[in-house]
Structures are given as C-alpha cells and as structure tokens.
Write a protein that holds these residues in place. Structure first.
Motif, PDB file in Angstrom:
ATOM      1  N   GLU A 161     -92.755 -23.319  17.471  1.00 56.14           N
ATOM      2  CA  GLU A 161     -92.090 -24.595  17.177  1.00 56.14           C
ATOM      3  C   GLU A 161     -92.787 -25.778  17.844  1.00 56.14           C
ATOM      4  O   GLU A 161     -92.991 -26.815  17.213  1.00 56.14           O
ATOM      5  CB  GLU A 161     -90.629 -24.573  17.658  1.00 56.14           C
ATOM      6  CG  GLU A 161     -89.808 -23.364  17.254  1.00 56.14           C
ATOM      7  CD  GLU A 161     -89.546 -23.241  15.772  1.00 56.14           C
ATOM      8  OE1 GLU A 161     -90.423 -23.593  14.985  1.00 56.14           O
ATOM      9  OE2 GLU A 161     -88.448 -22.762  15.414  1.00 56.14           O
ATOM     10  N   GLU A 177     -86.510 -27.948  15.256  1.00 60.19           N
ATOM     11  CA  GLU A 177     -87.508 -27.070  15.890  1.00 60.19           C
ATOM     12  C   GLU A 177     -87.507 -27.246  17.406  1.00 60.19           C
ATOM     13  O   GLU A 177     -87.656 -26.273  18.152  1.00 60.19           O
ATOM     14  CB  GLU A 177     -88.918 -27.328  15.333  1.00 60.19           C
ATOM     15  CG  GLU A 177     -89.057 -27.232  13.813  1.00 60.19           C
ATOM     16  CD  GLU A 177     -88.813 -25.845  13.230  1.00 60.19           C
ATOM     17  OE1 GLU A 177     -88.052 -25.056  13.801  1.00 60.19           O
ATOM     18  OE2 GLU A 177     -89.385 -25.571  12.160  1.00 60.19           O
ATOM     19  N   HIS A 227     -84.676 -25.253  18.576  1.00 63.00           N
ATOM     20  CA  HIS A 227     -84.959 -23.813  18.533  1.00 63.00           C
ATOM     21  C   HIS A 227     -85.785 -23.402  19.752  1.00 63.00           C
ATOM     22  O   HIS A 227     -85.567 -22.342  20.332  1.00 63.00           O
ATOM     23  CB  HIS A 227     -85.707 -23.427  17.250  1.00 63.00           C
ATOM     24  CG  HIS A 227     -84.955 -23.763  16.000  1.00 63.00           C
ATOM     25  ND1 HIS A 227     -85.560 -23.878  14.772  1.00 63.00           N
ATOM     26  CD2 HIS A 227     -83.629 -24.026  15.794  1.00 63.00           C
ATOM     27  CE1 HIS A 227     -84.640 -24.188  13.863  1.00 63.00           C
ATOM     28  NE2 HIS A 227     -83.474 -24.284  14.463  1.00 63.00           N
ATOM     29  N   HIS A 241     -80.651 -20.043  14.147  1.00 63.78           N
ATOM     30  CA  HIS A 241     -82.028 -20.353  13.758  1.00 63.78           C
ATOM     31  C   HIS A 241     -82.236 -20.100  12.264  1.00 63.78           C
ATOM     32  O   HIS A 241     -82.810 -20.914  11.548  1.00 63.78           O
ATOM     33  CB  HIS A 241     -82.985 -19.497  14.604  1.00 63.78           C
ATOM     34  CG  HIS A 241     -84.400 -19.976  14.537  1.00 63.78           C
ATOM     35  ND1 HIS A 241     -85.403 -19.433  15.295  1.00 63.78           N
ATOM     36  CD2 HIS A 241     -84.986 -20.939  13.799  1.00 63.78           C
ATOM     37  CE1 HIS A 241     -86.533 -20.053  15.016  1.00 63.78           C
ATOM     38  NE2 HIS A 241     -86.313 -20.970  14.107  1.00 63.78           N
ATOM     39  N   GLU A 266     -83.513 -22.529   9.272  1.00 65.55           N
ATOM     40  CA  GLU A 266     -84.777 -22.208   8.604  1.00 65.55           C
ATOM     41  C   GLU A 266     -84.607 -22.054   7.095  1.00 65.55           C
ATOM     42  O   GLU A 266     -85.574 -22.198   6.356  1.00 65.55           O
ATOM     43  CB  GLU A 266     -85.421 -20.959   9.215  1.00 65.55           C
ATOM     44  CG  GLU A 266     -85.956 -21.161  10.633  1.00 65.55           C
ATOM     45  CD  GLU A 266     -86.977 -22.281  10.772  1.00 65.55           C
ATOM     46  OE1 GLU A 266     -87.641 -22.642   9.784  1.00 65.55           O
ATOM     47  OE2 GLU A 266     -87.099 -22.818  11.897  1.00 65.55           O
TER      48      GLU A 266
HETATM   49 FE   LIG Z   1     -87.414 -23.008  13.824  1.00 73.16          FE
END
Ligand SMILES: [Fe+2]
Ligand SMILES: [Fe+2]
Length: 371
Positions: free
Chosen positions: A139, A174, A177, A259, A263
């Motif tokens: 990420e 991101e 994450h 996540h 995504e």
């Molecule tokens: Fe991600």
C-alpha cells in the motif's frame, strides 16, 4: 444505484480515445510515467487535456472509455470511515488461530511437524506477520505512489475529474490498510511474544525491482503503473478466503474483511483505469505492456519462497529438508493452478483488450502458466 459489487459489470468496453493529457516538469512524484506513455508531451501543468472529440470523457461516447464511480457511497462504506479499530480480545477463544491453516500448507508438512508440534501455531503467526507486512508495504511503497500520481494528474493519462478525485479516496483507504496491518502486527507480537521473522523486502518488491531493471528506462514507469493495475484487480480475490474461516481470531478475520470490502471498489476502479491507460498507449506501448503483464501477475501471486525458507531454517530445519518442504508444498502445478484461478478476472480484462492477438504476448502468457 447498483450495489458496489456490480460495478465491474458496468465497465463498458470501447475502443481507444484520444488521450493527450500530458505535461512536463512533474514534481509530485519521484518517477514520471508520462514519459513512457506520451513521449512527445508538451503540456505545462497538471490539467488533463480535453479528449480529441471535444466532448467530456465522462460522456463515454463511442470510441471512448467511460467512468462510473464505484465510490459514490464511500463516506458510508469505507473501512476508514465506518469500521472500528480491530482489537485482539482476552475473551477470544484460546483455541482460535492467528491464520487459517488451510492457507499455510507448510505448517502441516511432516518434516515441519516432526520438528516440534508447537511450531504449528507459531508458523501461523509468522504467516500472519508476513501477510501484514506484505500489505503495509504494498500500500505505502507501491500502490499509493501511483494513486497519488493519478490524483494529482502526474501519471500523464487523461482521466475524468471524478476519477482523479476518487483516487484521493483510494489513497486514504490504502493508508488505512497499512495502518491497521501494522497495528494488528504489533498487537499479535504483544499477545504472543513471538518475534516477527520478516524478510528485508517481500518477494513482490524485489521481483518488481528486478523486472524494472531488466527494462529500458523509458518502460520502467509503465511497469509500475501496470503492476498497480494488476495487483489492485488481483487483491480482492486473494482476500476472499480467510474471513470465512471461523477458527481464526475475529480481529484477524474482520481486518481482512474490512480490507476486502474496500478492495472490491478499488478493483472496479482499476478495471476502468486500465481502459484509459490502454487508450493512452500507442501500438508499441501496448505491445510492451502486454509482454509485461504475465511477469507482473506472477510477481504478485508467487509464494515468498525465500522468506519461508529463511523461517524454516530459523526453526532448525536443515537446508535440504527446507528445500524439500518448499518443493512439495509449492510444486509447479499447485502454484500455477492457484495463480490461474486468482488471476481469472485480471486476465479477462487484458484479453478483452486483445492482448492475446499478439503471438509473442500469447506465448508469454503461456510461459507463465496463465493460459
Ligand atoms: Fe488495500
Ligand atoms: Fe487497493
């Protein structure tokens, strides 16, 4: 408004549009894909050029890619907005595991279980560490560099304004994450006392650097852009299995579920982004891109054999035995089958762009076991 899961089905397939969004003198990034994409570019600021037709690109008329935002409900749905911090809990069942044993075949190999039975759980913890480290680095080191380039317009591809705005949402996703991956790793280390045995760099980063070094300098930024496109369409499939395993600790499952939901939106976005990227490439650029895709897919999906070997040696397994474990657990056919299955959708996006019409590209997809 259709559900988030159906965005990918709405991605119209059109042929190329005239992308002329290019400029020089980018200072936002340490690299600049525009040179590879648009060698004759002369624009002087970060504004996208209008499409040749004079219409807005959002119109998605014949011959142009179109964009439908998968992020219209991002404020309500994104993990960074909606999800609580995932915390290991003292009341979690003592028999819960840190990762799904089905996804860590090394832990069950007889040469490993023969070493000492209590290693089984430690190997699951190390696998979780490796997975979280992979995620945090993917990420921050790779995906968000490119996403920032999309948001600021410095990637040199003409994109609708909404698409550039949505890139800021991906950038936040991101970053979050990465944060919750590192957070969870620290919590597990604290709870178990197990020190992470991590490689200096995950396999995919080393392999991506190798691939880039093997290319002429002008193609390297394109490789990174394609790698992000490929990985963002692969990652949702790779996250699908674990949350269903009820033997795994809730904090781990919920992190991966958070996540995975984000995504799904990124996947839809990058499937559309690929169409704009393709439209911006000339035939030589498309050929170069097509030849790169199989290497980039496998860079992302290969098991990190070097890291696993290092882990096995650290447990006291002999070198030959470690090689035998790797060879038996990750034999060529098993890895190829897994790669093909996980990459199915990604492959579909590229084949829809006629990449396989080029015999050399087709050969390359075969050579990497993707067809
Ligand atoms: Fe991600
Ligand atoms: Fe993503």
């Amino acid at each position: 408004m259709p559900g988030d899961h159906h965005w990918h089905e709405q991605i119209g397939i059109h042929s190329m549009c005239g992308i002329v969004g290019l400029f020089t003198g980018c200072s936002a990034l340490t690299y600049c894909p525009r040179r590879a994409l648009t060698p004759t570019g002369t624009r002087t600021n970060g504004q996208d050029a209008p499409p040749k037709s004079g219409k807005t690109e959002e119109a998605g008329g014949p011959g142009e890619p179109s964009y439908t935002s998968p992020f219209s409900r991002w404020d309500e749905r994104a993990a960074v907005r909606r999800s609580p911090r995932r915390v290991l809990d003292d009341s979690d069942s003592p028999t819960s595991r840190y990762f799904s044993p089905d996804l860590v075949p090394v832990a069950r190999h007889r040469l490993v279980t023969g070493l000492r039975p209590e290693l089984f759980d430690e190997i699951l913890v190390q696998h979780l560490y490796r997975y979280l480290d992979f995620t945090a680095k993917l990420e921050t080191v790779v995906v968000n560099r490119t996403v920032l380039g999309i948001a600021t317009g410095s990637v040199g591809i003409g994109l609708p304004e909404d698409m550039r705005f949505d890139a800021y949402k991906i950038y936040c996703d991101e970053a979050y994450h990465a944060l919750f991956s590192v957070d969870l790793m620290r919590q597990v280390r604290e709870a178990t006392g197990i020190r992470p045995l991590l490689p200096e760099q995950p396999y995919f980063l080393r392999r991506l650097a190798e691939i880039q070094e093997s290319l002429p300098p002008e193609e390297r930024p394109l490789a990174e852009l394609l790698f992000v496109t490929v990985s963002e369409t692969l990652i949702s499939a790779s996250l699908a299995e674990l949350p269903a395993d009820g033997t795994v600790l809730p904090a781990v499952r919920e992190s991966i579920r958070d996540h995975s939901a984000d995504e799904g939106r990124h996947h839809a976005y990058f499937a559309m982004f690929l169409r704009y990227l393709w439209a911006s490439l000339d035939p030589a650029g498309r050929r170069a891109a097509a030849l790169l895709v199989p290497r980039l897919i496998t860079a992302f999906l290969q098991p990190d054999r070097d890291a696993i070997r290092g882990e096995l040696l650290a447990y006291g397994l002999g070198r030959d035995d470690a090689e035998q474990v790797l060879a038996e657990v990750y034999d060529e056919e098993t890895v190829a089958t897994h790669t093909r299955a996980t990459a199915k959708r990604t492959l579909h996006y590229f084949t829809a762009l006629d990449v396989l019409d080029d015999p050399r590209a087709k050969e390359e997809f075969h050579a990497y076991g993707l067809l």
